[in-house]
Write a protein that holds these residues in place. Structure first.
Motif, PDB file in Angstrom:
ATOM      1  N   THR A  93       0.837  -1.200   0.000  1.00 31.50           N
ATOM      2  CA  THR A  93       0.000   0.000   0.000  1.00 31.50           C
ATOM      3  C   THR A  93       0.869   1.247   0.000  1.00 31.50           C
ATOM      4  OG1 THR A  93      -1.806  -1.129   1.152  1.00 31.50           O
ATOM      5  CG2 THR A  93      -1.769   1.274   1.270  1.00 31.50           C
ATOM      6  N   GLY A  94       1.940   1.231   0.795  1.00 32.25           N
ATOM      7  CA  GLY A  94       2.864   2.367   0.817  1.00 32.25           C
ATOM      8  C   GLY A  94       3.610   2.520  -0.487  1.00 32.25           C
ATOM      9  N   LEU A  95       3.956   1.396  -1.108  1.00 31.58           N
ATOM     10  CA  LEU A  95       4.655   1.459  -2.392  1.00 31.58           C
ATOM     11  C   LEU A  95       3.765   2.101  -3.450  1.00 31.58           C
ATOM     12  CD1 LEU A  95       7.323   0.713  -3.731  1.00 31.58           C
ATOM     13  CD2 LEU A  95       6.335  -1.521  -4.313  1.00 31.58           C
ATOM     14  N   ALA A  96       2.472   1.792  -3.414  1.00 25.51           N
ATOM     15  CA  ALA A  96       1.537   2.433  -4.342  1.00 25.51           C
ATOM     16  C   ALA A  96       1.454   3.936  -4.072  1.00 25.51           C
ATOM     17  CB  ALA A  96       0.156   1.795  -4.214  1.00 25.51           C
ATOM     18  N   GLU A  97       1.526   4.330  -2.797  1.00 26.83           N
ATOM     19  CA  GLU A  97       1.547   5.757  -2.462  1.00 26.83           C
ATOM     20  C   GLU A  97       2.747   6.441  -3.100  1.00 26.83           C
ATOM     21  OE1 GLU A  97      -0.598   5.829   1.942  1.00 26.83           O
ATOM     22  OE2 GLU A  97       1.582   5.878   1.775  1.00 26.83           O
ATOM     23  N   ARG A  98       3.885   5.764  -3.097  1.00 26.54           N
ATOM     24  CA  ARG A  98       5.083   6.352  -3.706  1.00 26.54           C
ATOM     25  C   ARG A  98       4.916   6.517  -5.206  1.00 26.54           C
ATOM     26  NH1 ARG A  98       9.217   7.736  -1.291  1.00 26.54           N
ATOM     27  NH2 ARG A  98      10.566   7.701  -3.113  1.00 26.54           N
ATOM     28  N   MET A  99       4.045   5.739  -5.788  1.00 26.49           N
ATOM     29  CA  MET A  99       3.795   5.843  -7.224  1.00 26.49           C
ATOM     30  C   MET A  99       2.614   6.771  -7.523  1.00 26.49           C
ATOM     31  SD  MET A  99       4.638   1.793  -7.914  1.00 26.49           S
ATOM     32  CE  MET A  99       3.239   1.569  -8.881  1.00 26.49           C
ATOM     33  N   GLY A 100       2.161   7.513  -6.486  1.00 29.04           N
ATOM     34  CA  GLY A 100       1.072   8.459  -6.677  1.00 29.04           C
ATOM     35  C   GLY A 100      -0.299   7.834  -6.678  1.00 29.04           C
ATOM     36  N   LEU A 101      -0.423   6.635  -6.091  1.00 28.86           N
ATOM     37  CA  LEU A 101      -1.701   5.924  -6.096  1.00 28.86           C
ATOM     38  C   LEU A 101      -2.105   5.556  -4.668  1.00 28.86           C
ATOM     39  CD1 LEU A 101      -0.935   3.527  -9.102  1.00 28.86           C
ATOM     40  CD2 LEU A 101      -2.418   5.555  -9.142  1.00 28.86           C
ATOM     41  N   PRO A 102      -2.406   6.554  -3.830  1.00 30.49           N
ATOM     42  CA  PRO A 102      -2.813   6.233  -2.461  1.00 30.49           C
ATOM     43  C   PRO A 102      -4.118   5.464  -2.439  1.00 30.49           C
ATOM     44  CG  PRO A 102      -3.239   8.541  -2.950  1.00 30.49           C
ATOM     45  CD  PRO A 102      -2.445   8.003  -4.102  1.00 30.49           C
ATOM     46  N   HIS A 103      -4.263   4.609  -1.429  1.00 27.88           N
ATOM     47  CA  HIS A 103      -5.492   3.829  -1.299  1.00 27.88           C
ATOM     48  C   HIS A 103      -6.689   4.758  -1.110  1.00 27.88           C
ATOM     49  CE1 HIS A 103      -8.143   0.532  -0.311  1.00 27.88           C
ATOM     50  NE2 HIS A 103      -8.503   1.151   0.798  1.00 27.88           N
ATOM     51  N   VAL A 104      -7.781   4.477  -1.791  1.00 25.53           N
ATOM     52  CA  VAL A 104      -9.007   5.268  -1.693  1.00 25.53           C
ATOM     53  C   VAL A 104      -9.937   4.624  -0.669  1.00 25.53           C
ATOM     54  CG1 VAL A 104     -11.053   6.074  -2.901  1.00 25.53           C
ATOM     55  CG2 VAL A 104      -8.831   6.135  -4.056  1.00 25.53           C
ATOM     56  N   TYR A 105     -10.336   5.410   0.329  1.00 23.43           N
ATOM     57  CA  TYR A 105     -11.264   4.950   1.355  1.00 23.43           C
ATOM     58  C   TYR A 105     -12.651   5.526   1.045  1.00 23.43           C
ATOM     59  CZ  TYR A 105      -7.084   3.795   4.106  1.00 23.43           C
ATOM     60  OH  TYR A 105      -5.895   3.282   4.548  1.00 23.43           O
TER      61      TYR A 105
END
Length: 562
Positions: A414-426
């Motif tokens: 999940t953090g790796l996706a944040e680094r790619m500009g794709l934060p988890h959507v709640y």
């Protein structure tokens, strides 16, 4: 951090990455045109051809006094003049089944910078014998023996020794530096400051992260001491043995040793770190009085330095090269001076790069947002500056079932996706309000930044003696009802009288986040998150209230974005 392909391993590298590492190793051991040529498919042939011209790579075994054999690799510059001595960097391995080979991608930079490089797998890891001690006193003593072995080699300057490590290797590096004054500089990426705080936050066990680490360690290779601690943590037996086990493995416990020696220490962590405690790393950094630097990045454990360990660019490894050059006299970096103080990115902008001298100048003054009841026709409470708001109460059900709000759906990824500009959507608009209490601000009139430490106060009255709540601060887009997590923290009450109201005040994880104009801050409190152990007895209920004199609030370090 790990580089194996075990199913479910949150650190796993791809098959191609593993093949690349093995091809690098073969090319370093045998720098023939055929071996080096294989690296063309990754664009690395020139790099390792140059490396082979200037250094000699060997894989060695280091036998310790108790007969334990450590698997290691050594790189020494070729053609040294008689009596010439180089700075040396020692790299204790991260937690993986490759051991010291996980650092192969860094060898060319270190070597071209004039360093002797020694990487090794700690006892019980990879091909090293012995039992896993979890950076305990035996591992610290082993590091001293490794340095003894290293300084006996030709070409090593015993007065210029540095330690670099990632994750598990960072912990060992920091602890070894506290014990051995020959270490003149340390760089620890994805480091920990306090092991107990990482396992046990606000009375709540970080059970998911703990079990992930245990799986990577492989219990069969662990010492009996560690296996006993594993069972105690699983059974929620947090006694003096567990505390002592954690304390001797916590760099923060050795602040006097670092400060007496003025050891230069570089630390890195991440805002959404799910393995080790970020506040404990900040506390370690703040307590240091010698040369120091702290980098905090977008993402989770090990995300920031991953490309750098592979030989590519990353802020943590570039900072490490400069750090060692400055303090040991090498030339592995880009020639620029290292940054002292705090360097940070804000979520979710990898291009952001802010600098502050210390945590006091970094953290914004906190503003108090009082928690109020919902207005007529609204289902969520209000969160606003102004006067305290006493006299309301809301009940949430503890069912053992999580809501949409969780720390991270997946460790690391999940953090790796944040680094790619794709934060988890709640999808917080869809959260069952019977399972969670929610408070929301009015839409923000300006772009705002949250930067520093946060604190929540609420009064809780559980139906049962033990109770866990989890608080999340969200960035909510009112146009869509969707949110992104800014920060979080759990809190567990134990051994209280059933039905007794207790006012609790607890910190959230520090944060650095920019909210667009028109978005809202949203505080969610529920009773279950798979990331944490759950003390609630299901089914039951917990009342959250704001009594006169102990009104509920959240303190947020927030200001307009300059």
């Amino acid at each position: 951090m790990s580089f194996d392909n075990t199913p479910g391993n949150p650190f796993a590298l791809s098959t191609d990455d593993l093949a690349r590492l093995e091809a690098i190793r073969e090319g370093m051991l045998d720098p023939s045109p055929r071996r080096i040529g294989r690296l063309d498919q990754w664009g690395l042939a020139d790099t390792y051809e140059t490396y082979a011209e200037v250094a000699r790579y060997t894989e060695v075994s280091i036998t310790l006094p108790d007969g334990t054999v450590l698997d290691a690799s050594l790189s020494v510059p070729r053609d040294l003049a008689p009596g010439q001595a180089c700075p040396a960097v020692v790299l204790p391995a991260p937690l993986n089944n490759l051991g010291h080979r996980a650092y192969l991608g860094m060898f060319p930079r270190w070597t071209l910078g004039g360093y002797v490089v020694l990487a090794y797998s700690q006892r019980g890891l990879a091909k090293s014998t012995g039992e896993i001690q979890v950076a305990g006193p035996q591992d610290v003593a082993d590091a001293t023996e490794v340095i003894n072995w290293l300084v006996a080699q030709d070409g090593v300057d015993p007065g210029r020794i540095g330690l670099f490590g990632s994750s598990y290797g960072a912990g060992t590096s920091l602890l070894a530096a506290a014990n051995d004054q020959r270490v003149k500089a340390v760089a620890g990426t994805s480091a920990w400051g306090d092991l107990f705080a990482s396992l046990y936050e606000n009375g709540t066990r970080h059970l998911k992260a703990f079990e992930a680490l245990v799986q990577l360690f492989d219990e069969d290779r662990c010492s009996q001491e560690f296996r006993d601690v594993i069972e105690k943590i699983r059974n929620d037996t947090i006694d003096d043995e567990v505390r002592e086990f954690a304390q001797v493995r916590s760099p923060r416990h050795y602040l006097n040793a670092y400060n007496d020696a003025a050891t230069p220490i570089l630390l890195t962590t991440a805002w959404h770190e799910t393995i080790f405690s970020v506040p404990a790393v900040v506390d370690l950094f703040t307590g240091l009085t010698g040369p120091k630097s702290l980098l905090v990045q977008v993402g989770d454990h090990g995300n920031g330095e991953l490309s750098g360990l592979a030989g590519l660019l990353s802020k943590p490894t570039e900072m490490a090269y400069r750090w060692m050059d400055h303090h040991l006299g090498g030339s592995a970096g880009d020639g620029r001076e290292p940054r002292f103080g705090i360097r940070s990115e804000y979520m979710h902008n990898l291009l952001s790069d802010l600098r502050h001298d210390d945590w006091e100048s970094y953290a914004l003054p906190r503003k108090r947002f009082h928690l109020a009841d919902a207005t007529a026709g609204e289902r969520d409470g209000q969160m606003a500056e102004g006067l305290p708001q006493p006299g309301w109460a809301r009940s949430v059900k503890a069912t053992g079932r999580s809501t949409e709000a969780v720390v991270a759906p997946k460790l690391i990824q999940t953090g790796l996706a944040e680094r790619m500009g794709l934060p988890h959507v709640y999808k917080t608009a869809e959260i069952d309000r019977g399972l969670a209490a929610i408070w929301t601000t009015a839409p923000l009139a300006q772009t705002m930044r949250v930067q520093g430490d946060l604190e929540v106060r609420v009064t809780v009255k559980p139906q049962e003696a033990n109770a866990t709540i989890v608080a999340y601060l969200m960035d909510c887009d009112p146009a869509t009802g969707r949110s992104a997590v800014i920060t979080h923290a759990p809190y567990t009450i134990t051994d209280e009288q059933t039905g007794r109201a207790t006012t609790i005040t607890f910190p959230l994880q520090p944060a650095h986040y920019v909210l667009p104009r028109g978005h809202q801050l949203q505080l969610i409190i529920d009773t279950n998150d798979p990331f944490f152990a759950d003390a609630n007895t299901a089914p039951s209920a917990i009342e959250i209230s704001s009594p006169q004199g102990a009104e509920s609030y959240i303190d947020i370090p927030i200001d307009t974005l300059d």
